[in-house]
Design a protein around this motif. Structure first.
Motif, PDB file in Angstrom:
ATOM      1  N   UNK A 105     -42.774 -16.534  -8.993  1.00  0.00           N
ATOM      2  CA  UNK A 105     -42.511 -15.231  -8.410  1.00  0.00           C
ATOM      3  C   UNK A 105     -42.326 -14.205  -9.510  1.00  0.00           C
ATOM      4  N   UNK A 106     -42.100 -12.964  -9.116  1.00  0.00           N
ATOM      5  CA  UNK A 106     -41.884 -11.884 -10.066  1.00  0.00           C
ATOM      6  C   UNK A 106     -40.379 -11.730 -10.295  1.00  0.00           C
ATOM      7  N   UNK A 107     -39.943 -11.941 -11.526  1.00  0.00           N
ATOM      8  CA  UNK A 107     -38.527 -11.822 -11.852  1.00  0.00           C
ATOM      9  C   UNK A 107     -38.208 -10.343 -12.086  1.00  0.00           C
ATOM     10  N   UNK A 108     -37.437  -9.775 -11.196  1.00  0.00           N
ATOM     11  CA  UNK A 108     -37.077  -8.360 -11.328  1.00  0.00           C
ATOM     12  C   UNK A 108     -35.772  -8.168 -12.093  1.00  0.00           C
ATOM     13  N   UNK A 109     -34.973  -9.249 -12.211  1.00  0.00           N
ATOM     14  CA  UNK A 109     -33.704  -9.125 -12.919  1.00  0.00           C
ATOM     15  C   UNK A 109     -33.197 -10.504 -13.329  1.00  0.00           C
ATOM     16  N   UNK A 110     -32.668 -10.606 -14.548  1.00  0.00           N
ATOM     17  CA  UNK A 110     -31.940 -11.795 -14.995  1.00  0.00           C
ATOM     18  C   UNK A 110     -30.482 -11.444 -15.211  1.00  0.00           C
TER      19      UNK A 110
END
Length: 332
Positions: A105-110
């Motif tokens: 998936x697309x990681x928008x925040x860590x």
């Protein structure tokens, strides 16, 4: 993704929320303004999340662990459009720690662990490439007796055009970095003096610095890179470097020596990580490139291919003969 450049320190100052488009240099500079730090890679221009989720190699592995070790949580947009927090899906967190930022998936925040800013004693230490056999042998002896977790131990064999400091001949350059959590740099200075006895020093820029100031600049050159993992640097590697130096201006051989805390433990929770390289090893990287228009295209392809074939042949010769080169993995 670069518009997602938010860096938000959490209450309690033990973690930070890092947006999907944040680059390493921006992250370090922002955290430094709070008196805080988290490990990043050697280059300031690298996107942080892709670096961390792909493993996270860098100067700080021996002291703090890999990039994957710093990730307690994430927000991800899955292929169907659903937004998931890994608090609700620990298996997804396990996968993100090592399988890459765009695989599931697309990681928008860590969410990333934070630490007080350490003291660094860092810079570049260059020796003549013609003396690589002697230099590597002496450094290997020094590290065999004492390989401090605080020392990074990375190096690169380059021509003058790609050297990080002004030199007049091809050189073997150590990315010299000592990370002191205790702030005491006296052991670093002693260790540097010992290492400078390995050969004729062409240049030395090692000095007291900070993570926000330390690191390479733009790393976006159009180049070709392949690597292998080995257990340790073989005693004949210096001789091979002298015999087969980088053939083009932007060609190089890169050595990443991973040891210390990062290879002695896994992520300290019940989730773990997909990242498979949490063992002591050396990455030998082959970096190919030249400036456009300076070299005939076919000559460039033929020369680079022959160089790479010779290096691979030498690696397997050392592995299969009486000179053991260590365990090999597939091309990355």
């Amino acid at each position: 993704m670069r518009d997602m450049d938010n860096v938000s320190v959490e209450p309690g100052r033990v973690s930070v929320r890092v947006g999907g488009g944040v680059i390493a240099g921006h992250l370090q500079e922002t955290l430094n303004s709070y008196g805080l730090f988290t490990p990043t890679g050697q280059a300031k221009s690298v996107g942080y999340i892709s670096w961390a989720c792909s493993g996270g190699y860098g100067f700080y592995v021996g002291t703090y662990g890999f990039g994957v070790d710093q990730i307690p949580g994430a927000r991800v947009v899955l292929a169907g459009g659903r937004v998931v927090d890994t608090n609700e899906d620990p298996e997804l967190l396990w996968a993100l720690r090592g399988a890459g930022a765009g695989t599931f998936g697309i990681v928008t925040e860590l969410r990333v662990k934070l630490y007080p800013v350490p003291n660094l004693y860092a810079g570049f230490l260059a020796f003549p490439l013609a003396e690589a056999a002697t230099v590597l042998d002496r450094i290997e002896q020094l590290l065999e007796d004492n390989f401090p977790d605080e020392f990074s131990g990375d190096a690169i064999a380059v021509n003058t055009e790609m050297a990080q400091i002004p030199v007049a001949e091809p050189c073997f350059v150590l990315f010299w970095c000592w990370t002191s959590v205790s702030k005491d740099l006296a052991p670093a200075k002693i260790f540097l003096e010992q290492m400078m006895q390995a050969g004729r020093v062409l240049g030395n820029t090692v000095t007291k610095t900070t993570p926000a100031a330390c690191g390479l600049g733009n790393s976006s050159l159009g180049t070709f890179f392949r690597s292998r993992n080995v257990n340790r640097i073989h005693m004949k590697l210096g001789t091979i470097l002298v015999r087969y130096p980088p053939p083009h201006p932007l060609s190089a051989v890169i050595l990443h020596n991973k040891h210390g805390k990062g290879v002695r433990h896994e992520v300290a929770d019940t989730v773990g990580a997909a990242f498979p390289n949490q063992y002591q090893h050396v990455i030998i990287g082959f970096h190919g490139g030249t400036r456009p228009g300076l070299t005939d295209k076919q000559d460039l392809l033929d020369g680079s291919l022959n160089w790479r074939r010779r290096w691979i042949a030498m690696v397997f010769l050392c592995q299969e003969g009486s000179l053991h080169f260590g365990r090999l993995t597939r091309w990355r």
